[in-house]
Write a protein that holds these residues in place. Structure first.
Motif, PDB file in Angstrom:
ATOM      1  N   ASN A 287       0.800  -1.215   0.000  1.00 12.91           N
ATOM      2  CA  ASN A 287       0.000   0.000   0.000  1.00 12.91           C
ATOM      3  C   ASN A 287       0.838   1.272   0.000  1.00 12.91           C
ATOM      4  O   ASN A 287       0.338   2.345  -0.348  1.00 12.91           O
ATOM      5  CB  ASN A 287      -0.924   0.019   1.224  1.00 12.91           C
ATOM      6  N   SER A 288       2.109   1.173   0.413  1.00 14.89           N
ATOM      7  CA  SER A 288       2.957   2.372   0.511  1.00 14.89           C
ATOM      8  C   SER A 288       4.057   2.405  -0.538  1.00 14.89           C
ATOM      9  O   SER A 288       4.705   3.444  -0.739  1.00 14.89           O
ATOM     10  CB  SER A 288       3.619   2.436   1.899  1.00 14.89           C
ATOM     11  N   TYR A 289       4.272   1.285  -1.209  1.00 13.47           N
ATOM     12  CA  TYR A 289       5.420   1.152  -2.115  1.00 13.47           C
ATOM     13  C   TYR A 289       5.288   2.082  -3.320  1.00 13.47           C
ATOM     14  O   TYR A 289       4.210   2.247  -3.890  1.00 13.47           O
ATOM     15  CB  TYR A 289       5.541  -0.289  -2.581  1.00 13.47           C
ATOM     16  N   GLN A 290       6.423   2.689  -3.698  1.00 16.83           N
ATOM     17  CA  GLN A 290       6.506   3.514  -4.897  1.00 16.83           C
ATOM     18  C   GLN A 290       7.796   3.173  -5.641  1.00 16.83           C
ATOM     19  O   GLN A 290       8.820   2.894  -5.024  1.00 16.83           O
ATOM     20  CB  GLN A 290       6.516   5.011  -4.541  1.00 16.83           C
ATOM     21  N   LYS A 291       7.730   3.220  -6.974  1.00 20.47           N
ATOM     22  CA  LYS A 291       8.925   2.943  -7.775  1.00 20.47           C
ATOM     23  C   LYS A 291       9.954   4.056  -7.635  1.00 20.47           C
ATOM     24  O   LYS A 291       9.608   5.220  -7.480  1.00 20.47           O
ATOM     25  CB  LYS A 291       8.545   2.810  -9.255  1.00 20.47           C
TER      26      LYS A 291
END
Length: 434
Positions: A287-291
């Motif tokens: 839910n928090s992951y970003q590339k």
């Protein structure tokens, strides 16, 4: 001697003697005395006041002097204020008037007997009054007979109306019994038709939920693999503390440094492979992951190769699952393949975006919640023809049941109405005639 003679003369003038022969006994009839009391005045020597208060010589009767407290000694004069004078009114109805009206110059008795000692000439109106009374009596009799006849007619009509309503009530009760039996039959048919319908619907729902679970699992696995490949920057098939530590957006405490210990608490080890990443890490960070920004086209090319390998593996897995469920509904398979194609297009779109926009600082990867929203927005496909046929049969059975149920309610309302009318009619009948 002269006074005694005058007294006797006065008494003789006031008293009228009528001799009635009854053997050897003679009865004296006094004016103003009803025939029912004539026997009280038959004694010639003494007179007992009717209230029993005293006894006086008979000569004191009608002597124009009140001797008895009840005034009974003066029935033919106005001497006693509480005395009564009886009007004989022959041919009509005898009446009693206050004795003070006797000799007042006004004719109170229809036969004029109350003015016998005055010069007033009273016409005898008893005959006319008797005729009028008889006419009124006859009119009342006729009116009474008409009323009685009307009463009997109303009673008969009321009884007939109540009997008719009771008969109608009996008919409705019998009709209700018949419809109740019909309703039970229709309910049994409805239940019989709804059982296979419910079974078919449940089967349809279960198949769809199974297919949706497959799509969700594929989407979950696809996203997990994509995220793993994105984090595994050295392509050693492991996600290390150093690689994950670069993603500071995962730090719950943004004010401080994303420490090694914090990263290790997420990984559960110094590094994890794909399976371990799937089990312990993915749900924590999805839910928090970003590339991270892509440094060069080489990394994008590598990501594309990894994605193609993942897509190939997923395709083979999907073909196996499709082969297993090919005996079910065809539209499920079509929907699943379509969803898979959408996922492939989504991967290629991400690759193009990574290639053309690698200079951007941060690119967001779709989270599991986004996938979940897309999956749960899926609508249940249409029922197959066999299920639709079962639904039509069940609908028909339900409609027939509802129709009979409406009839039952209608008949019950009619019964309540007729019963109320009978109750009110009987109340009115007894209140009128009894």
């Amino acid at each position: 001697m002269m006074l005694l003679s005058s007294y006797i003369t006065s008494v003789l003038i006031i008293t009228v003697f009528a001799t009635i022969s009854s053997g050897n006994i003679e009865h004296t009839v006094l004016r103003g005395v009803p025939s029912s009391l004539q026997s009280k005045y038959a004694q010639l020597k003494s007179f007992a006041c009717l209230d029993g208060s005293s006894t006086i010589p008979f000569e004191y009767v009608n002597d124009d002097y009140c001797d008895c407290r009840d005034g009974s000694d003066e029935p033919g004069t106005s001497a006693c204020p509480n005395g009564r004078f009886f009007c004989e009114n022959e041919g009509y109805i005898g009446t009693s008037i206050p004795s003070h009206l006797v000799g007042d110059g006004i004719c109170d008795c229809c036969d004029g007997s109350d003015e016998y000692e005055t010069s007033v000439v009273c016409n005898n109106t008893c005959f006319e009054l008797a005729q009028k009374s008889r006419a009124e009596h006859e009119a009342r009799r006729i009116l009474h007979e008409v009323g009685v006849a009307k009463k009997k007619d109303i009673m008969v009509k009321s009884i007939v109306a109540v009997s008719a309503r009771k008969a109608r009530l009996l008919e409705l009760e019998q009709e209700l019994q018949t419809i109740d039996n019909e309703l039970k039959e229709k309910e049994a048919l409805k239940q019989l038709a709804e059982a296979p319908e419910s079974e078919a619907k449940e089967k349809h729902q279960k198949l769809w939920e199974e297919q949706r679970a497959i799509r969700e699992a594929i989407a979950h696995d696809n996203q997990m693999r994509e995220m793993f490949a994105d984090i595994d920057t050295n392509n050693d098939s492991l996600v290390s503390i150093e690689e994950l530590q670069k993603h500071t957006e995962l730090d719950t405490d943004q004010e401080n440094e994303f420490t090694v210990e914090e990263v290790r608490s997420i990984l559960g080890a110094d590094s994890v492979n794909l399976d371990e990443f799937n089990v312990t890490v993915f749900e924590q960070i999805s839910n928090s992951y970003q590339k991270l920004p892509q440094p060069s086209t080489e990394a994008a090319t590598h990501l594309e190769e990894v994605t193609e390998k993942i897509d190939e593996a997923l395709k083979q897995e999907e073909e196996k699952k499709t082969t297993t469920t090919s005996g079910t509904e065809g539209y499920y398979e079509e929907d699943t393949n379509h969803h898979h194609d959408d996922d492939s297009d989504h991967h290629h779109h991400d690759e193009d975006a990574d290639h053309h926009h690698h200079e951007e600082t941060i690119t967001t990867v779709a989270t599991s919640l986004d996938h979940g929203k897309h999956i749960h927005d899926d609508t249940v496909p249409q029922y197959d023809d066999e299920t639709k046929k079962l639904m039509e049969i069940a609908d028909h059975a339900r409609n027939e049941y509802n129709e009979v149920e409406r009839k039952v309610h209608d008949v019950k309302r009619q019964i309540e109405f007729v019963f109320l009318i009978i109750f009110l009619s009987l109340n009115r009948f007894y209140a009128t005639f009894f």
